[in-house]
Design a protein around this motif. Sequence first.
Motif, PDB file in Angstrom:
ATOM      1  N   SER A 230       0.843  -1.203   0.000  1.00 46.66           N
ATOM      2  CA  SER A 230       0.000   0.000   0.000  1.00 46.66           C
ATOM      3  C   SER A 230       0.878   1.253   0.000  1.00 46.66           C
ATOM      4  O   SER A 230       0.571   2.236  -0.678  1.00 46.66           O
ATOM      5  CB  SER A 230      -0.957  -0.009   1.196  1.00 46.66           C
ATOM      6  OG  SER A 230      -0.371   0.576   2.343  1.00 46.66           O
TER       7      SER A 230
ATOM      8  N   SER B  19      -6.392  -0.011 -11.358  1.00 45.78           N
ATOM      9  CA  SER B  19      -6.604   1.152 -10.512  1.00 45.78           C
ATOM     10  C   SER B  19      -5.753   1.047  -9.264  1.00 45.78           C
ATOM     11  O   SER B  19      -5.999   0.227  -8.382  1.00 45.78           O
ATOM     12  CB  SER B  19      -8.074   1.254 -10.110  1.00 45.78           C
ATOM     13  OG  SER B  19      -8.172   2.053  -8.955  1.00 45.78           O
ATOM     14  N   ARG B  20      -4.738   1.902  -9.191  1.00 47.26           N
ATOM     15  CA  ARG B  20      -3.873   1.835  -8.024  1.00 47.26           C
ATOM     16  C   ARG B  20      -4.585   2.247  -6.750  1.00 47.26           C
ATOM     17  O   ARG B  20      -4.269   1.773  -5.672  1.00 47.26           O
ATOM     18  CB  ARG B  20      -2.652   2.728  -8.249  1.00 47.26           C
ATOM     19  CG  ARG B  20      -1.624   2.064  -9.138  1.00 47.26           C
ATOM     20  CD  ARG B  20      -0.509   3.009  -9.432  1.00 47.26           C
ATOM     21  NE  ARG B  20      -0.990   4.093 -10.268  1.00 47.26           N
ATOM     22  CZ  ARG B  20      -0.345   5.229 -10.449  1.00 47.26           C
ATOM     23  NH1 ARG B  20       0.801   5.440  -9.829  1.00 47.26           N
ATOM     24  NH2 ARG B  20      -0.840   6.169 -11.221  1.00 47.26           N
ATOM     25  N   PHE B  21      -5.574   3.131  -6.859  1.00 49.85           N
ATOM     26  CA  PHE B  21      -6.224   3.575  -5.632  1.00 49.85           C
ATOM     27  C   PHE B  21      -7.075   2.473  -5.015  1.00 49.85           C
ATOM     28  O   PHE B  21      -7.075   2.273  -3.807  1.00 49.85           O
ATOM     29  CB  PHE B  21      -7.072   4.827  -5.882  1.00 49.85           C
ATOM     30  CG  PHE B  21      -7.595   5.415  -4.617  1.00 49.85           C
ATOM     31  CD1 PHE B  21      -6.725   5.930  -3.664  1.00 49.85           C
ATOM     32  CD2 PHE B  21      -8.949   5.431  -4.350  1.00 49.85           C
ATOM     33  CE1 PHE B  21      -7.204   6.459  -2.482  1.00 49.85           C
ATOM     34  CE2 PHE B  21      -9.429   5.955  -3.158  1.00 49.85           C
ATOM     35  CZ  PHE B  21      -8.562   6.469  -2.231  1.00 49.85           C
ATOM     36  N   ARG B  22      -7.764   1.703  -5.863  1.00 50.93           N
ATOM     37  CA  ARG B  22      -8.545   0.562  -5.364  1.00 50.93           C
ATOM     38  C   ARG B  22      -7.620  -0.483  -4.726  1.00 50.93           C
ATOM     39  O   ARG B  22      -7.889  -0.992  -3.648  1.00 50.93           O
ATOM     40  CB  ARG B  22      -9.299  -0.123  -6.524  1.00 50.93           C
ATOM     41  CG  ARG B  22     -10.458   0.672  -7.070  1.00 50.93           C
ATOM     42  CD  ARG B  22     -11.786  -0.022  -6.789  1.00 50.93           C
ATOM     43  NE  ARG B  22     -12.653   0.928  -6.143  1.00 50.93           N
ATOM     44  CZ  ARG B  22     -13.695   0.591  -5.383  1.00 50.93           C
ATOM     45  NH1 ARG B  22     -14.005  -0.667  -5.178  1.00 50.93           N
ATOM     46  NH2 ARG B  22     -14.429   1.509  -4.817  1.00 50.93           N
ATOM     47  N   SER B  23      -6.526  -0.806  -5.402  1.00 49.82           N
ATOM     48  CA  SER B  23      -5.580  -1.790  -4.869  1.00 49.82           C
ATOM     49  C   SER B  23      -5.057  -1.335  -3.511  1.00 49.82           C
ATOM     50  O   SER B  23      -4.913  -2.129  -2.583  1.00 49.82           O
ATOM     51  CB  SER B  23      -4.395  -1.966  -5.810  1.00 49.82           C
ATOM     52  OG  SER B  23      -4.837  -2.049  -7.138  1.00 49.82           O
TER      53      SER B  23
ATOM     54  N   LEU C 142      -6.585   0.601  -1.374  1.00 54.20           N
ATOM     55  CA  LEU C 142      -7.639   0.439  -0.363  1.00 54.20           C
ATOM     56  C   LEU C 142      -7.689  -0.992   0.162  1.00 54.20           C
ATOM     57  O   LEU C 142      -7.816  -1.227   1.359  1.00 54.20           O
ATOM     58  CB  LEU C 142      -9.017   0.801  -0.946  1.00 54.20           C
ATOM     59  CG  LEU C 142      -9.349   2.281  -1.090  1.00 54.20           C
ATOM     60  CD1 LEU C 142     -10.767   2.447  -1.620  1.00 54.20           C
ATOM     61  CD2 LEU C 142      -9.202   2.992   0.251  1.00 54.20           C
ATOM     62  N   TRP C 143      -7.569  -1.968  -0.745  1.00 54.66           N
ATOM     63  CA  TRP C 143      -7.676  -3.366  -0.324  1.00 54.66           C
ATOM     64  C   TRP C 143      -6.451  -3.827   0.445  1.00 54.66           C
ATOM     65  O   TRP C 143      -6.565  -4.519   1.465  1.00 54.66           O
ATOM     66  CB  TRP C 143      -7.946  -4.274  -1.532  1.00 54.66           C
ATOM     67  CG  TRP C 143      -9.345  -4.107  -2.031  1.00 54.66           C
ATOM     68  CD1 TRP C 143      -9.748  -3.459  -3.146  1.00 54.66           C
ATOM     69  CD2 TRP C 143     -10.541  -4.555  -1.370  1.00 54.66           C
ATOM     70  NE1 TRP C 143     -11.115  -3.467  -3.240  1.00 54.66           N
ATOM     71  CE2 TRP C 143     -11.635  -4.139  -2.168  1.00 54.66           C
ATOM     72  CE3 TRP C 143     -10.807  -5.252  -0.198  1.00 54.66           C
ATOM     73  CZ2 TRP C 143     -12.965  -4.403  -1.831  1.00 54.66           C
ATOM     74  CZ3 TRP C 143     -12.126  -5.514   0.144  1.00 54.66           C
ATOM     75  CH2 TRP C 143     -13.188  -5.097  -0.666  1.00 54.66           C
TER      76      TRP C 143
ATOM     77  N   ILE D 108     -15.899  -0.388   1.914  1.00 62.08           N
ATOM     78  CA  ILE D 108     -15.309   0.005   0.623  1.00 62.08           C
ATOM     79  C   ILE D 108     -16.301  -0.245  -0.503  1.00 62.08           C
ATOM     80  O   ILE D 108     -16.528   0.622  -1.357  1.00 62.08           O
ATOM     81  CB  ILE D 108     -14.006  -0.791   0.351  1.00 62.08           C
ATOM     82  CG1 ILE D 108     -12.919  -0.407   1.354  1.00 62.08           C
ATOM     83  CG2 ILE D 108     -13.513  -0.552  -1.077  1.00 62.08           C
ATOM     84  CD1 ILE D 108     -11.652  -1.239   1.242  1.00 62.08           C
ATOM     85  N   LEU D 109     -16.914  -1.437  -0.493  1.00 59.47           N
ATOM     86  CA  LEU D 109     -17.790  -1.811  -1.601  1.00 59.47           C
ATOM     87  C   LEU D 109     -19.070  -0.979  -1.655  1.00 59.47           C
ATOM     88  O   LEU D 109     -19.542  -0.615  -2.722  1.00 59.47           O
ATOM     89  CB  LEU D 109     -18.150  -3.299  -1.514  1.00 59.47           C
ATOM     90  CG  LEU D 109     -16.978  -4.256  -1.733  1.00 59.47           C
ATOM     91  CD1 LEU D 109     -17.399  -5.687  -1.473  1.00 59.47           C
ATOM     92  CD2 LEU D 109     -16.446  -4.105  -3.164  1.00 59.47           C
TER      93      LEU D 109
ATOM     94  N   ASP E 214     -10.185   7.040 -11.541  1.00 56.51           N
ATOM     95  CA  ASP E 214     -10.824   6.906 -10.226  1.00 56.51           C
ATOM     96  C   ASP E 214      -9.848   7.134  -9.090  1.00 56.51           C
ATOM     97  O   ASP E 214     -10.211   6.972  -7.941  1.00 56.51           O
ATOM     98  CB  ASP E 214     -11.516   5.546 -10.069  1.00 56.51           C
ATOM     99  CG  ASP E 214     -10.506   4.465  -9.764  1.00 56.51           C
ATOM    100  OD1 ASP E 214      -9.386   4.572 -10.301  1.00 56.51           O
ATOM    101  OD2 ASP E 214     -10.836   3.544  -9.015  1.00 56.51           O
ATOM    102  N   ASP E 215      -8.616   7.494  -9.433  1.00 56.48           N
ATOM    103  CA  ASP E 215      -7.694   7.880  -8.364  1.00 56.48           C
ATOM    104  C   ASP E 215      -8.132   9.229  -7.810  1.00 56.48           C
ATOM    105  O   ASP E 215      -8.372  10.164  -8.570  1.00 56.48           O
ATOM    106  CB  ASP E 215      -6.258   8.052  -8.911  1.00 56.48           C
ATOM    107  CG  ASP E 215      -5.615   6.695  -9.146  1.00 56.48           C
ATOM    108  OD1 ASP E 215      -6.354   5.691  -9.168  1.00 56.48           O
ATOM    109  OD2 ASP E 215      -4.395   6.653  -9.314  1.00 56.48           O
TER     110      ASP E 215
END
Lengths: 212, 212, 212
Positions: free
Chosen positions: A19, A86-90, A92-93, A191-192, C210-211
């Motif tokens: 992260s 998507s780096r931002f989603r990754s 978050l997870w 998140i979802l 979406d970032d």
Amino acid sequence: MDELLRWMDFLAIAVLAVSGALVASRKQMDIVGFILIAAVTGFGGGTVRDLLLGRTPVFWLQSPAQIGLCAGLSVFVFFFAQRIESRFRSLLWADAIGLALYAIVGTETALSFGVGPAAAVLLGTVTATFGGILRDIICNEVPLILRKEIYATAAAAGAALFVLLTESGLAREYAFLISAGFVFAIRAIAILRGWSLPTYRRRTTNAFSDDV
Amino acid sequence: MDELLRWMDFLAIAVLAVSGALVASRKQMDIVGFILIAAVTGFGGGTVRDLLLGRTPVFWLQSPAQIGLCAGLSVFVFFFAQRIESRFRSLLWADAIGLALYAIVGTETALSFGVGPAAAVLLGTVTATFGGILRDIICNEVPLILRKEIYATAAAAGAALFVLLTESGLAREYAFLISAGFVFAIRAIAILRGWSLPTYRRRTTNAFSDDV
Amino acid sequence: MDELLRWMDFLAIAVLAVSGALVASRKQMDIVGFILIAAVTGFGGGTVRDLLLGRTPVFWLQSPAQIGLCAGLSVFVFFFAQRIESRFRSLLWADAIGLALYAIVGTETALSFGVGPAAAVLLGTVTATFGGILRDIICNEVPLILRKEIYATAAAAGAALFVLLTESGLAREYAFLISAGFVFAIRAIAILRGWSLPTYRRRTTNAFSDDV
């Protein structure tokens, strides 16, 4: 338990390091910047925990394997982050898994130091959130903790559940897995679905006109 | 003195916790966010003091009463902050009381550890200001310390006065009350009148055209 | 070596204190603000090093001379900063000298505590960069570490060189001077030529829509 804890510690460091590297990639840092931010994120929470408890030298100073893990993952993200949709989603997870693991690792360490239940929950929450807070502050990002969905609350709820389960006599291994799963489940739904708890509501806009 | 110090410590934690909760309310966090920011603000200065002096585990890990106080006040602010006319003004005043108390508590602790006068004043100033600095940094607010009115200066002046008074033989209780009152008085005037010390003045605007 | 280390420590604190005071002047703080930011910058890296290694009370609590140095330089900058053509350039150079010295002082301290090579390089990098990071975060500036030119990388390279040189048997004094000079040389070229390492490159702008 010690074996489980050791592996969970490694996993927490790994996902938090990833992260951190993902935030470094958003900031277009160079490779050493990736490693430094990954280390701060992966080791940050555990370092604060060790400092507060007085366990020094802190853990990573004696663990070349963990430093190697951090550095290796940073290099990997540096070269392959551009393939990630998507780096931002990754981010978050990865952050969610790290949050779940460190919340319970922190609480468990505090309990094993003879700290009381309230302090253990607080220390677990601090351990879980501080790596990410440091990452976001150093990188000038809006801290995840300020986002609307449930974040610190998930860590605190899991830490409290862990204290309850172990005090009620459940084996620590099971208590660990249930509580960490609980934190992750809450965070995943948040998140979802963009889930959030009722937050403090402003009365009117006018009443705060002198708020800077 | 120990009794007085203990109560002043509680009062400092209480008002700083309230100031933290007020910032959390400005950021519309949820209830656990309130408690976390209140704890960081209330315990932050004392934690940094304990870490620097090597007093670990830090104080709040052994004090369920202080954690309960923080949590209780956070819940209270969460439900009643909307009744407060101006949260920013309330924040300034709570912060001022906390600053005054922690400046002297920090200096007194440093002296009782055999630290020299200059270091004691610096440690008192750091103890007084770090809870608020952490609060503002984590919440993405402009730190109070960067505002134009006298802030850190009040803490430093009170810490220096406390060192002087105790070295001149005054009983610690009186020295404490006088010095803390002194910090609060300076800060109160600064808030009410927008008081500030002469600050560094820029020469011209042009000369800094390469300043980023 | 101990003598050399002691002097290099003083020099590092001095130049970092000046860099802190220069940021305080950019923020138009008052005189105590200058001293506080100078102390945080000058002592920050070494304090984090001491805390992580468990060397408490931290060094400056027992060193009135270093506190006096910080305070004296702050007063000097407060009155004379307006004569400086470009405060931002001066800040970059003072920061570069401090970075070079603290990187090697930190690595050397870690090695003398029996810490392994990878951990020593990481601790050296953290020691070198944290004073400046704290300075920039507290003052609400964009951290130097996020700028495009080589920064943390210079510190890490010098720390690694120092480990290599001492392990290969070179006297510590020479290893120190060569490695610190190496860090400074890299950083100097980076400042003068706007040098940077290849950084992570964004694939396309769309892919990150979406970032946040």
